[in-house]
Design an enzyme around this catalytic site. Sequence first.
Site, mmCIF file in Angstrom:
data_model
loop_
_atom_site.group_PDB
_atom_site.id
_atom_site.type_symbol
_atom_site.label_atom_id
_atom_site.label_comp_id
_atom_site.label_asym_id
_atom_site.label_seq_id
_atom_site.Cartn_x
_atom_site.Cartn_y
_atom_site.Cartn_z
ATOM 1 N N ASP A 67 0.825 -1.202 0.000
ATOM 2 C CA ASP A 67 0.000 0.000 0.000
ATOM 3 C C ASP A 67 0.861 1.256 0.000
ATOM 4 O O ASP A 67 2.074 1.200 0.229
ATOM 5 C CB ASP A 67 -0.963 -0.006 1.207
ATOM 6 C CG ASP A 67 -0.289 -0.421 2.509
ATOM 7 O OD1 ASP A 67 0.953 -0.432 2.563
ATOM 8 O OD2 ASP A 67 -1.007 -0.719 3.482
ATOM 9 N N ASN A 129 -7.632 -2.809 14.080
ATOM 10 C CA ASN A 129 -9.008 -3.198 13.742
ATOM 11 C C ASN A 129 -9.045 -4.411 12.813
ATOM 12 O O ASN A 129 -10.054 -4.711 12.203
ATOM 13 C CB ASN A 129 -9.751 -2.011 13.111
ATOM 14 C CG ASN A 129 -9.063 -1.501 11.844
ATOM 15 O OD1 ASN A 129 -8.096 -2.096 11.376
ATOM 16 N ND2 ASN A 129 -9.560 -0.405 11.302
ATOM 17 N N HIS A 131 -7.263 -4.792 10.066
ATOM 18 C CA HIS A 131 -7.032 -4.530 8.641
ATOM 19 C C HIS A 131 -5.708 -5.112 8.160
ATOM 20 O O HIS A 131 -4.772 -5.269 8.933
ATOM 21 C CB HIS A 131 -7.178 -3.036 8.299
ATOM 22 C CG HIS A 131 -6.037 -2.152 8.683
ATOM 23 N ND1 HIS A 131 -6.212 -0.975 9.375
ATOM 24 C CD2 HIS A 131 -4.706 -2.244 8.454
ATOM 25 C CE1 HIS A 131 -5.039 -0.389 9.547
ATOM 26 N NE2 HIS A 131 -4.116 -1.143 9.008
ATOM 27 N N GLU A 136 -9.696 -1.896 5.045
ATOM 28 C CA GLU A 136 -10.372 -1.612 6.307
ATOM 29 C C GLU A 136 -11.550 -2.568 6.507
ATOM 30 O O GLU A 136 -12.025 -3.182 5.543
ATOM 31 C CB GLU A 136 -10.899 -0.177 6.273
ATOM 32 C CG GLU A 136 -9.831 0.884 6.086
ATOM 33 C CD GLU A 136 -9.020 1.127 7.336
ATOM 34 O OE1 GLU A 136 -9.075 0.315 8.286
ATOM 35 O OE2 GLU A 136 -8.315 2.152 7.377
HETATM 36 C C1 GLP Z 1 -0.659 0.426 8.453
HETATM 37 C C2 GLP Z 1 -0.315 -0.376 7.195
HETATM 38 C C3 GLP Z 1 -0.509 -1.857 7.420
HETATM 39 C C4 GLP Z 1 0.185 -2.279 8.714
HETATM 40 C C5 GLP Z 1 -0.450 -1.562 9.872
HETATM 41 C C6 GLP Z 1 0.150 -1.944 11.220
HETATM 42 O O1 GLP Z 1 -2.005 0.751 8.523
HETATM 43 N N1 GLP Z 1 -1.075 0.009 6.053
HETATM 44 O O2 GLP Z 1 0.024 -2.569 6.302
HETATM 45 O O3 GLP Z 1 0.068 -3.670 8.884
HETATM 46 O O4 GLP Z 1 -0.260 -0.169 9.683
HETATM 47 O O5 GLP Z 1 1.225 -1.110 11.533
HETATM 48 P P1 GLP Z 1 2.240 -1.358 12.712
HETATM 49 O O6 GLP Z 1 3.115 -2.481 12.271
HETATM 50 O O7 GLP Z 1 2.986 -0.051 12.824
HETATM 51 O O8 GLP Z 1 1.456 -1.680 13.917
#
Ligand code: GLP
Length: 241
Positions: A67, A129, A131, A136
């Site tokens: 992403d 959440n 995702h 989402e």
């Molecule tokens: C973002 C990314 C996700 C990632 C998530 C968790 O929203 N788009 O791909 O898995 O954050 O992030 P973190 O690893 O900082 O908890």
Amino acid sequence: MEIIIGKNKKESIKKAVSIISKIVKKKPKSVLGLATGNTVIPLYKELVKKYKKNEINFSKVSTFNLDEYSGLSENDKKSFHYFMNKYFFNHVNISKKNIHFPNSNFKKYEKMIFASGGIDLQILGIGHNGHIGFNEPGSSFNSKVRKIKLSDDTRKFNYKFFRQSKSVPKHAFTMGIKTIMNSKKIILLAFGKEKAEAIAKTIHGKITTKVPASILRKHKNVIFIIDKKASGKLKQYHNKI
Ligand code: GLP
């Protein structure tokens, strides 16, 4: 579905690095699906260490990131492209032409993944959440690469990366859930007690679009590599390392 619970983050990362190394060794032209976020920073650091010791070679590897925010250039410190350059791409021998990110030309992205032979290994983190990527809750299990509106929840959690500008973009591009499910192998990483709820819902709850990661249980080659803290709300322990 395989669940590996490391006694801490370090052990879990070691396990993930060892799986990635084996895949790249077996198939030097591997296509890797990559994620951003705090969870994967230690993974990239360990991979870089391994590369510097000549134990892994990325010269023929291609990458497709999951992403990216809409409207941020790769030189923007808040973009995922910048993150990837900083923690990984700038330190290994991946060829620039083999690095891909979704952008406004997102329909082409799905085709490019397909043309590359498909993703051999997709690395995922998980949002609070449930995702995955920027899919989402409510995202269709048939979704493909697309532009999405970020939820207030996700924007709030991602605020940490946007301290200077105080404005998290409202839109992003993401691989869809179907795109992710088409990967040959998937590793989802989650560490810390703040991920325990999302992990428990993903693994024990109903397979529902309300918890996007829950669909991963239908994938025939998925490994959840988590630490003890993220496993805190699971009913039983699985494979411990
Ligand atoms: C973002 C990314 C996700 C990632 C998530 C968790 O929203 N788009 O791909 O898995 O954050 O992030 P973190 O690893 O900082 O908890």
